[in-house]
Design a protein around this motif. Structure first.
Motif, PDB file in Angstrom:
ATOM      1  N   UNK A 263       0.841  -1.203   0.000  1.00 10.40           N
ATOM      2  CA  UNK A 263       0.000   0.000   0.000  1.00 10.40           C
ATOM      3  C   UNK A 263       0.880   1.257   0.000  1.00 10.40           C
ATOM      4  N   UNK A 264       0.361   2.314  -0.624  1.00 11.35           N
ATOM      5  CA  UNK A 264       1.070   3.605  -0.673  1.00 11.35           C
ATOM      6  C   UNK A 264       0.653   4.404   0.555  1.00 11.35           C
ATOM      7  N   UNK A 265       1.624   4.845   1.349  1.00 11.46           N
ATOM      8  CA  UNK A 265       1.265   5.553   2.582  1.00 11.46           C
ATOM      9  C   UNK A 265       1.025   7.033   2.314  1.00 11.46           C
ATOM     10  N   UNK A 266       0.162   7.639   3.098  1.00  8.15           N
ATOM     11  CA  UNK A 266      -0.239   9.030   2.876  1.00  8.15           C
ATOM     12  C   UNK A 266       0.860   9.960   3.370  1.00  8.15           C
ATOM     13  N   UNK A 267       1.791  10.255   2.481  1.00  4.17           N
ATOM     14  CA  UNK A 267       2.901  11.162   2.824  1.00  4.17           C
ATOM     15  C   UNK A 267       3.573  11.548   1.510  1.00  4.17           C
ATOM     16  N   UNK A 268       4.639  12.351   1.634  1.00  3.57           N
ATOM     17  CA  UNK A 268       5.275  12.877   0.418  1.00  3.57           C
ATOM     18  C   UNK A 268       5.960  11.771  -0.374  1.00  3.57           C
ATOM     19  N   UNK A 269       6.348  10.702   0.301  1.00  2.00           N
ATOM     20  CA  UNK A 269       7.067   9.612  -0.409  1.00  2.00           C
ATOM     21  C   UNK A 269       6.285   8.318  -0.197  1.00  2.00           C
ATOM     22  N   UNK A 270       5.103   8.236  -0.835  1.00  2.00           N
ATOM     23  CA  UNK A 270       4.170   7.154  -0.511  1.00  2.00           C
ATOM     24  C   UNK A 270       4.743   5.774  -0.856  1.00  2.00           C
ATOM     25  N   UNK A 271       5.449   5.656  -1.993  1.00  2.00           N
ATOM     26  CA  UNK A 271       6.023   4.348  -2.365  1.00  2.00           C
ATOM     27  C   UNK A 271       7.106   3.967  -1.357  1.00  2.00           C
ATOM     28  N   UNK A 272       8.022   4.896  -1.067  1.00  2.00           N
ATOM     29  CA  UNK A 272       9.137   4.567  -0.171  1.00  2.00           C
ATOM     30  C   UNK A 272       8.639   4.265   1.245  1.00  2.00           C
ATOM     31  N   UNK A 273       7.667   5.022   1.707  1.00  2.00           N
ATOM     32  CA  UNK A 273       7.162   4.796   3.071  1.00  2.00           C
ATOM     33  C   UNK A 273       6.522   3.403   3.177  1.00  2.00           C
ATOM     34  N   UNK A 274       5.775   3.023   2.145  1.00  2.00           N
ATOM     35  CA  UNK A 274       5.153   1.693   2.151  1.00  2.00           C
ATOM     36  C   UNK A 274       6.182   0.583   2.176  1.00  2.00           C
ATOM     37  N   UNK A 275       7.276   0.818   1.450  1.00  2.00           N
ATOM     38  CA  UNK A 275       8.322  -0.203   1.408  1.00  2.00           C
ATOM     39  C   UNK A 275       9.090  -0.253   2.734  1.00  2.00           C
ATOM     40  N   UNK A 276       9.359   0.924   3.303  1.00  2.00           N
ATOM     41  CA  UNK A 276      10.118   0.967   4.565  1.00  2.00           C
ATOM     42  C   UNK A 276       9.350   0.255   5.671  1.00  2.00           C
ATOM     43  N   UNK A 277       8.012   0.459   5.688  1.00  2.00           N
ATOM     44  CA  UNK A 277       7.209  -0.219   6.716  1.00  2.00           C
ATOM     45  C   UNK A 277       7.323  -1.733   6.555  1.00  2.00           C
ATOM     46  N   UNK A 278       7.143  -2.182   5.313  1.00  2.00           N
ATOM     47  CA  UNK A 278       7.172  -3.635   5.063  1.00  2.00           C
ATOM     48  C   UNK A 278       8.547  -4.214   5.388  1.00  2.00           C
ATOM     49  N   UNK A 279       9.593  -3.517   4.977  1.00  2.00           N
ATOM     50  CA  UNK A 279      10.950  -4.047   5.192  1.00  2.00           C
ATOM     51  C   UNK A 279      11.277  -4.103   6.685  1.00  2.00           C
ATOM     52  N   UNK A 280      10.812  -3.095   7.433  1.00  2.00           N
ATOM     53  CA  UNK A 280      11.058  -3.110   8.877  1.00  2.00           C
ATOM     54  C   UNK A 280      10.365  -4.292   9.544  1.00  2.00           C
ATOM     55  N   UNK A 281       9.140  -4.547   9.113  1.00  2.00           N
ATOM     56  CA  UNK A 281       8.369  -5.670   9.678  1.00  2.00           C
ATOM     57  C   UNK A 281       9.035  -7.004   9.335  1.00  2.00           C
ATOM     58  N   UNK A 282       9.454  -7.110   8.093  1.00  2.00           N
ATOM     59  CA  UNK A 282      10.089  -8.366   7.638  1.00  2.00           C
ATOM     60  C   UNK A 282      11.383  -8.597   8.397  1.00  2.00           C
ATOM     61  N   UNK A 283      12.156  -7.515   8.552  1.00  2.00           N
ATOM     62  CA  UNK A 283      13.455  -7.652   9.217  1.00  2.00           C
ATOM     63  C   UNK A 283      13.269  -8.075  10.682  1.00  2.00           C
ATOM     64  N   UNK A 284      12.258  -7.507  11.326  1.00  2.00           N
ATOM     65  CA  UNK A 284      12.007  -7.886  12.727  1.00  2.00           C
ATOM     66  C   UNK A 284      11.638  -9.367  12.818  1.00  2.00           C
TER      67      UNK A 284
END
Ligand code: CS2
Length: 372
Positions: free
Chosen positions: A330-351
């Motif tokens: 999902x694209x997050x509601x912010x200036x960098x919607x693609x990057x924010x969506x990826x950062x969330x997913x990657x953080x969750x996966x890494x944990x």
């Protein structure tokens, strides 16, 4: 288990390599066909032109592939795979058309060059309609925009799943100008399984010799028929049929968890365990959905129908050492919607991956024991 980030063609830049590294990824999956263009891509089914025009695409050379591997490596990452052939390279393999023979030989050379350049895996999706039928809407948590299929009150135009594929298009892209009055594309189940079988029997031995795994992506949407064309891997057991066509470590899977979960029936955990145990997973699309055919939406990785911690327990138990990427999110509601969506997913996966040892016993492992 390793964590990677998929980057579309126009995102293969030093800044995005740094973003991947900072987000905890160690690998990159590169898309070289230029769909989903731009800095902040919004993926969907596209308009009548689908995912765009690939008619001028030319076969990737050894020099290009080697430069890609080196660029990623110099950024401190490793290239895990290239995802998708351009339809311009293999349209007549998919359509059983007049250029099929030449395209098979060209793909064999591409695979040899990829192996020589250090590309370990090429993901592919053997499909005539490709990924088609999505709408974009506020389907994820907090109204974050993501993709869905069969959503009744979807905002905007809803692609018609029965719309004929016009001449000159395949895999939801235009590879040449259409011939006016030409018949729309069609294929039966028997025909597409025959085409896949001939394709694998001809190219897998070359891939094995080159040290490259070919990873098959399932159908998304996993419909039985889409746009008048039969679909292939729309049930988990169809993956087993595909792997049985040729018994080779290079005949593998691009295991998309989202697409697997969208399929009717079945227990995704048993299927993931079976595929991980086979050693034939090229890499994993670690993404989540809510719902199944004929209606599903993409969610954030932590809010869908798949228990992603259980998936990691299973991959841990089966000693999966490969790469997993968020694919699309999902694209997050912010200036960098693609990057924010990826950062969330990657953080969750890494944990999950960093703490896999502390996630306790697998539920389906208990099931296996009960079966003994
Ligand atoms: O099944 C899915 O939705 C994805 O895995 C694909 O859309 C994939 O991201 C695209 O085909 C690009 O490879």
């Amino acid at each position: 288990m390793k964590i990677g980030l998929g980057l579309y063609r126009e995102q293969l830049t030093p800044d995005n390599y740094r973003f991947a590294l900072q987000s905890g990824a160690t690998h990159v999956v590169a898309h070289l066909t230029n769909y989903f263009a731009g800095k902040d891509p919004k993926i969907d089914s596209g308009d009548n032109g689908g995912w765009g025009d690939c008619s001028t695409d030319r076969l990737w050379t050894y020099e290009e592939l080697s430069a890609l591997v080196q660029d990623v490596r110099s950024a401190g990452l490793e290239l895990a795979a290239i995802e998708n052939f351009s339809p311009r390279f293999w349209h007549d393999i998919l359509l059983d058309g007049p250029e099929r023979g030449a395209q098979i030989e060209a793909l064999k050379q591409l695979i040899r060059d990829a192996g020589r350049a250090g590309v370990p895996c090429i993901g592919y999706n053997f499909s005539l309609a490709g990924v088609y039928g999505w709408t974009r809407g506020p389907y994820a948590r907090g109204g974050a925009e993501s993709v869905g299929f069969g959503v009744e009150d979807a905002p905007g135009a809803v692609p018609d799943p029965d719309a004929p594929i016009p001449d000159g298009m395949v895999w939801n892209m235009r590879y040449r100008r259409g011939v006016p009055g030409a018949k729309p594309i069609s294929v039966t189940h028997a025909e597409i399984w025959d085409r896949l079988s001939r394709f694998l029997k001809e190219v897998v031995p070359v891939a094995e010799e080159a040290g490259v795994m070919l990873g098959a992506h399932p159908d998304d949407p996993p419909a039985d028929v889409l746009r008048g064309t039969a679909r292939l891997v729309n049930r988990p057991e169809k993956y087993d049929r595909l792997m049985s066509i040729i018994d080779s470590p290079s005949n593998g899977l691009e295991l998309c968890l989202g697409s697997l979960q969208e399929m009717p029936g079945g227990d995704i955990y048993e299927h993931v365990r079976r595929f991980a145990r086979s050693g034939r997973i090229g890499y994993i699309h670690f993404r989540n959905v809510r719902g199944k055919m004929p209606r599903y939406v993409e969610t954030f990785v932590d809010e869908g129908d798949i228990d992603m911690a259980e998936i990691v327990r299973i991959l841990r138990d089966e000693n999966y050492q490969g790469v997993m990427i968020p694919d699309h999110t999902p694209a997050m509601t912010c200036a960098a919607s693609w990057h924010a969506g990826k950062a969330f997913a990657l953080g969750y996966m890494r944990a999950l991956v960093q703490n896999a040892h502390a996630l306790g016993p697998s539920r389906s492992l208990v099931h296996d024991m009960a079966a003994e």
